[in-house]
Design a protein around this motif. Structure first.
Motif, PDB file in Angstrom:
ATOM      1  N   SER A  27       0.817  -1.213   0.000  1.00  0.00           N
ATOM      2  CA  SER A  27       0.000   0.000   0.000  1.00  0.00           C
ATOM      3  C   SER A  27       0.850   1.262   0.000  1.00  0.00           C
ATOM      4  O   SER A  27       2.041   1.236   0.326  1.00  0.00           O
ATOM      5  CB  SER A  27      -0.925   0.005   1.226  1.00  0.00           C
ATOM      6  OG  SER A  27      -1.810  -1.093   1.201  1.00  0.00           O
ATOM      7  N   SER A  28       0.198   2.360  -0.332  1.00  0.00           N
ATOM      8  CA  SER A  28       0.901   3.643  -0.370  1.00  0.00           C
ATOM      9  C   SER A  28      -0.035   4.748   0.111  1.00  0.00           C
ATOM     10  O   SER A  28      -1.262   4.657  -0.012  1.00  0.00           O
ATOM     11  CB  SER A  28       1.364   3.957  -1.795  1.00  0.00           C
ATOM     12  OG  SER A  28       0.272   3.935  -2.701  1.00  0.00           O
ATOM     13  N   VAL A  29       0.545   5.801   0.669  1.00  0.00           N
ATOM     14  CA  VAL A  29      -0.220   6.956   1.129  1.00  0.00           C
ATOM     15  C   VAL A  29       0.477   8.230   0.691  1.00  0.00           C
ATOM     16  O   VAL A  29       1.693   8.254   0.446  1.00  0.00           O
ATOM     17  CB  VAL A  29      -0.394   6.976   2.668  1.00  0.00           C
ATOM     18  CG1 VAL A  29      -1.096   5.733   3.164  1.00  0.00           C
ATOM     19  CG2 VAL A  29       0.943   7.169   3.366  1.00  0.00           C
ATOM     20  N   LEU A  30      -0.312   9.290   0.581  1.00  0.00           N
ATOM     21  CA  LEU A  30       0.205  10.633   0.364  1.00  0.00           C
ATOM     22  C   LEU A  30      -0.095  11.454   1.604  1.00  0.00           C
ATOM     23  O   LEU A  30      -1.246  11.490   2.060  1.00  0.00           O
ATOM     24  CB  LEU A  30      -0.469  11.276  -0.860  1.00  0.00           C
ATOM     25  CG  LEU A  30      -0.253  12.789  -1.049  1.00  0.00           C
ATOM     26  CD1 LEU A  30       1.219  13.106  -1.318  1.00  0.00           C
ATOM     27  CD2 LEU A  30      -1.146  13.316  -2.179  1.00  0.00           C
ATOM     28  N   ILE A  31       0.926  12.081   2.163  1.00  0.00           N
ATOM     29  CA  ILE A  31       0.752  12.976   3.311  1.00  0.00           C
ATOM     30  C   ILE A  31       0.982  14.397   2.834  1.00  0.00           C
ATOM     31  O   ILE A  31       2.098  14.757   2.423  1.00  0.00           O
ATOM     32  CB  ILE A  31       1.728  12.617   4.452  1.00  0.00           C
ATOM     33  CG1 ILE A  31       1.488  11.183   4.932  1.00  0.00           C
ATOM     34  CG2 ILE A  31       1.576  13.599   5.611  1.00  0.00           C
ATOM     35  CD1 ILE A  31       2.467  10.721   5.998  1.00  0.00           C
ATOM     36  N   VAL A  32      -0.070  15.200   2.874  1.00  0.00           N
ATOM     37  CA  VAL A  32       0.014  16.587   2.433  1.00  0.00           C
ATOM     38  C   VAL A  32       0.315  17.453   3.642  1.00  0.00           C
ATOM     39  O   VAL A  32      -0.562  17.727   4.468  1.00  0.00           O
ATOM     40  CB  VAL A  32      -1.292  17.031   1.753  1.00  0.00           C
ATOM     41  CG1 VAL A  32      -1.180  18.482   1.287  1.00  0.00           C
ATOM     42  CG2 VAL A  32      -1.618  16.123   0.578  1.00  0.00           C
ATOM     43  N   GLY A  33       1.559  17.847   3.777  1.00  0.00           N
ATOM     44  CA  GLY A  33       1.988  18.662   4.903  1.00  0.00           C
ATOM     45  C   GLY A  33       2.755  17.855   5.936  1.00  0.00           C
ATOM     46  O   GLY A  33       2.220  16.889   6.471  1.00  0.00           O
ATOM     47  N   VAL A  34       3.987  18.237   6.202  1.00  0.00           N
ATOM     48  CA  VAL A  34       4.761  17.577   7.256  1.00  0.00           C
ATOM     49  C   VAL A  34       5.060  18.588   8.359  1.00  0.00           C
ATOM     50  O   VAL A  34       6.199  18.803   8.762  1.00  0.00           O
ATOM     51  CB  VAL A  34       6.046  16.897   6.726  1.00  0.00           C
ATOM     52  CG1 VAL A  34       5.728  15.562   6.130  1.00  0.00           C
ATOM     53  CG2 VAL A  34       6.786  17.769   5.725  1.00  0.00           C
ATOM     54  N   GLY A  35       3.979  19.220   8.823  1.00  0.00           N
ATOM     55  CA  GLY A  35       4.028  20.060  10.003  1.00  0.00           C
ATOM     56  C   GLY A  35       3.623  19.240  11.208  1.00  0.00           C
ATOM     57  O   GLY A  35       3.979  18.067  11.327  1.00  0.00           O
ATOM     58  N   GLY A  36       2.825  19.827  12.100  1.00  0.00           N
ATOM     59  CA  GLY A  36       2.471  19.127  13.334  1.00  0.00           C
ATOM     60  C   GLY A  36       1.735  17.831  13.109  1.00  0.00           C
ATOM     61  O   GLY A  36       2.059  16.797  13.706  1.00  0.00           O
ATOM     62  N   LEU A  37       0.723  17.847  12.251  1.00  0.00           N
ATOM     63  CA  LEU A  37      -0.045  16.632  11.979  1.00  0.00           C
ATOM     64  C   LEU A  37       0.786  15.604  11.226  1.00  0.00           C
ATOM     65  O   LEU A  37       0.819  14.422  11.586  1.00  0.00           O
ATOM     66  CB  LEU A  37      -1.303  16.990  11.176  1.00  0.00           C
ATOM     67  CG  LEU A  37      -2.342  17.867  11.863  1.00  0.00           C
ATOM     68  CD1 LEU A  37      -3.381  18.352  10.852  1.00  0.00           C
ATOM     69  CD2 LEU A  37      -3.022  17.110  13.003  1.00  0.00           C
ATOM     70  N   GLY A  38       1.432  16.033  10.162  1.00  0.00           N
ATOM     71  CA  GLY A  38       2.210  15.111   9.349  1.00  0.00           C
ATOM     72  C   GLY A  38       3.381  14.499  10.089  1.00  0.00           C
ATOM     73  O   GLY A  38       3.703  13.318   9.890  1.00  0.00           O
ATOM     74  N   CYS A  39       4.007  15.287  10.970  1.00  0.00           N
ATOM     75  CA  CYS A  39       5.133  14.772  11.748  1.00  0.00           C
ATOM     76  C   CYS A  39       4.690  13.687  12.720  1.00  0.00           C
ATOM     77  O   CYS A  39       5.489  12.828  13.102  1.00  0.00           O
ATOM     78  CB  CYS A  39       5.811  15.904  12.518  1.00  0.00           C
ATOM     79  SG  CYS A  39       6.944  16.895  11.522  1.00  0.00           S
ATOM     80  N   ALA A  40       3.432  13.735  13.146  1.00  0.00           N
ATOM     81  CA  ALA A  40       2.907  12.698  14.039  1.00  0.00           C
ATOM     82  C   ALA A  40       2.462  11.471  13.256  1.00  0.00           C
ATOM     83  O   ALA A  40       2.696  10.335  13.671  1.00  0.00           O
ATOM     84  CB  ALA A  40       1.747  13.259  14.855  1.00  0.00           C
ATOM     85  N   ALA A  41       1.799  11.688  12.108  1.00  0.00           N
ATOM     86  CA  ALA A  41       1.250  10.577  11.338  1.00  0.00           C
ATOM     87  C   ALA A  41       2.319   9.780  10.616  1.00  0.00           C
ATOM     88  O   ALA A  41       2.276   8.541  10.588  1.00  0.00           O
ATOM     89  CB  ALA A  41       0.217  11.107  10.338  1.00  0.00           C
ATOM     90  N   ALA A  42       3.263  10.460  10.002  1.00  0.00           N
ATOM     91  CA  ALA A  42       4.221   9.795   9.118  1.00  0.00           C
ATOM     92  C   ALA A  42       5.034   8.694   9.802  1.00  0.00           C
ATOM     93  O   ALA A  42       5.162   7.592   9.248  1.00  0.00           O
ATOM     94  CB  ALA A  42       5.149  10.833   8.486  1.00  0.00           C
ATOM     95  N   PRO A  43       5.609   8.916  10.991  1.00  0.00           N
ATOM     96  CA  PRO A  43       6.414   7.845  11.594  1.00  0.00           C
ATOM     97  C   PRO A  43       5.616   6.581  11.881  1.00  0.00           C
ATOM     98  O   PRO A  43       6.145   5.464  11.748  1.00  0.00           O
ATOM     99  CB  PRO A  43       6.924   8.475  12.905  1.00  0.00           C
ATOM    100  CG  PRO A  43       6.852   9.942  12.684  1.00  0.00           C
ATOM    101  CD  PRO A  43       5.656  10.142  11.803  1.00  0.00           C
ATOM    102  N   TYR A  44       4.347   6.719  12.251  1.00  0.00           N
ATOM    103  CA  TYR A  44       3.552   5.528  12.538  1.00  0.00           C
ATOM    104  C   TYR A  44       3.221   4.758  11.255  1.00  0.00           C
ATOM    105  O   TYR A  44       3.145   3.527  11.263  1.00  0.00           O
ATOM    106  CB  TYR A  44       2.280   5.903  13.299  1.00  0.00           C
ATOM    107  CG  TYR A  44       2.541   6.057  14.777  1.00  0.00           C
ATOM    108  CD1 TYR A  44       2.728   4.939  15.581  1.00  0.00           C
ATOM    109  CD2 TYR A  44       2.637   7.311  15.352  1.00  0.00           C
ATOM    110  CE1 TYR A  44       2.992   5.078  16.930  1.00  0.00           C
ATOM    111  CE2 TYR A  44       2.908   7.452  16.709  1.00  0.00           C
ATOM    112  CZ  TYR A  44       3.084   6.330  17.489  1.00  0.00           C
ATOM    113  OH  TYR A  44       3.370   6.467  18.831  1.00  0.00           O
ATOM    114  N   LEU A  45       3.016   5.457  10.160  1.00  0.00           N
ATOM    115  CA  LEU A  45       2.754   4.773   8.898  1.00  0.00           C
ATOM    116  C   LEU A  45       4.013   4.101   8.369  1.00  0.00           C
ATOM    117  O   LEU A  45       3.978   2.959   7.900  1.00  0.00           O
ATOM    118  CB  LEU A  45       2.200   5.770   7.880  1.00  0.00           C
ATOM    119  CG  LEU A  45       0.816   6.322   8.219  1.00  0.00           C
ATOM    120  CD1 LEU A  45       0.441   7.462   7.281  1.00  0.00           C
ATOM    121  CD2 LEU A  45      -0.237   5.229   8.175  1.00  0.00           C
TER     122      LEU A  45
END
Length: 248
Positions: A27-45
């Motif tokens: 699977s693949s995802v796109l994260i739009v924005g690596v600020g506060g939300l993206g910095c939290a979501a990205a490592p878990y994915l």
């Protein structure tokens, strides 16, 4: 390190298992924005073993980001966020393909990026970007996990037109004056608040990929001061300029 050793604590989950882990890897995802939300979501994915994660942002790391954007370090101040985030995530899990898409993306480039992935996480901090991401997700028929946080308040919603229900524009009509909306710089934000919403975005994305439950069309609102959640069921707006004309 073998996949079993890295992921065994989630493979042992009946809802994941070996087949689910392979599904995440495919699977693949796109994260739009690596600020506060993206910095939290990205490592878990990335840590969960997704095969490919696309990132897009336009900012550089500012010292004020370090209070809540935990992908970055003091030495990253002044550095392009995409470069810093990509390096940290690759170090976390070399098995995951991390791809940086330099922004700003116009509508065509954003739509092309959305079409390349299975799920989109809107971790941006402004309404014009949120509206653009919603339009692209609608056009590409990709599920959207939308998050926002300010002060002590957070919200998260899943929009998945494959399952029916509303899109983001049904909830927030596209307002030409929306770019003047209140920002975290003006109103403030507590780090764990934005981190909590970003973590939940990652959780919602993983559940979408594994086919666990159906959160589409539900808006969850959180007040961190009293730790209370409110859940609202969203309705499709027949006159929605994005998805209204696509319904029968």
């Amino acid at each position: 390190m073998s996949d079993l050793a890295r992921y065994r604590r989630q493979i042992v989950l009946r809802e994941v298992g070996v087949n689910g882990q392979q599904l995440l890897r495919d699977s693949s995802v796109l994260i739009v924005g690596v600020g506060g939300l993206g910095c939290a979501a990205a490592p878990y994915l990335v840590g969960a073993g997704l095969g490919r994660v696309l990132l897009t942002d336009i900012d550089r790391v500012d010292v004020s980001n370090l209070q809540r954007q935990l992908l970055y370090r003091q030495d990253d101040v002044g550095r392009d966020k995409l470069a810093a985030a990509t390096a940290t995530l690759r170090a976390l899990n070399p098995e995951c393909q991390i791809e940086a898409l330099a922004g700003p993306l116009d509508d065509a480039a954003l739509l092309a990026a959305v079409r390349r992935v299975d799920v989109v996480l809107d971790c941006s901090d402004n309404f014009p970007t949120r509206f653009a991401v919603n339009r692209a997700c609608h056009a590409a028929r990709r599920p959207l996990v939308s998050g926002a946080a300010i002060r002590f308040e957070g919200q998260i919603a899943v929009f998945d037109l494959r399952r029916g229900g509303p899109c983001y524009a049904c909830l927030y009509p596209d307002d030409p004056h929306a770019d003047a909306a209140e920002t975290c710089e003006e109103a403030g934000i507590l780090g764990p608040v934005v981190g909590t919403i970003g973590n939940l975005q990652a959780l919602s994305a993983i559940k979408l990929l594994l086919g666990l439950g159906n959160e589409a069309g539900t808006l969850r609102l959180w007040n961190a001061l009293d730790s209370q959640w409110r859940t609202l069921k969203l309705r499709h707006e027949p006159r929605c300029p994005v998805c209204g004309l696509s319904r029968h």
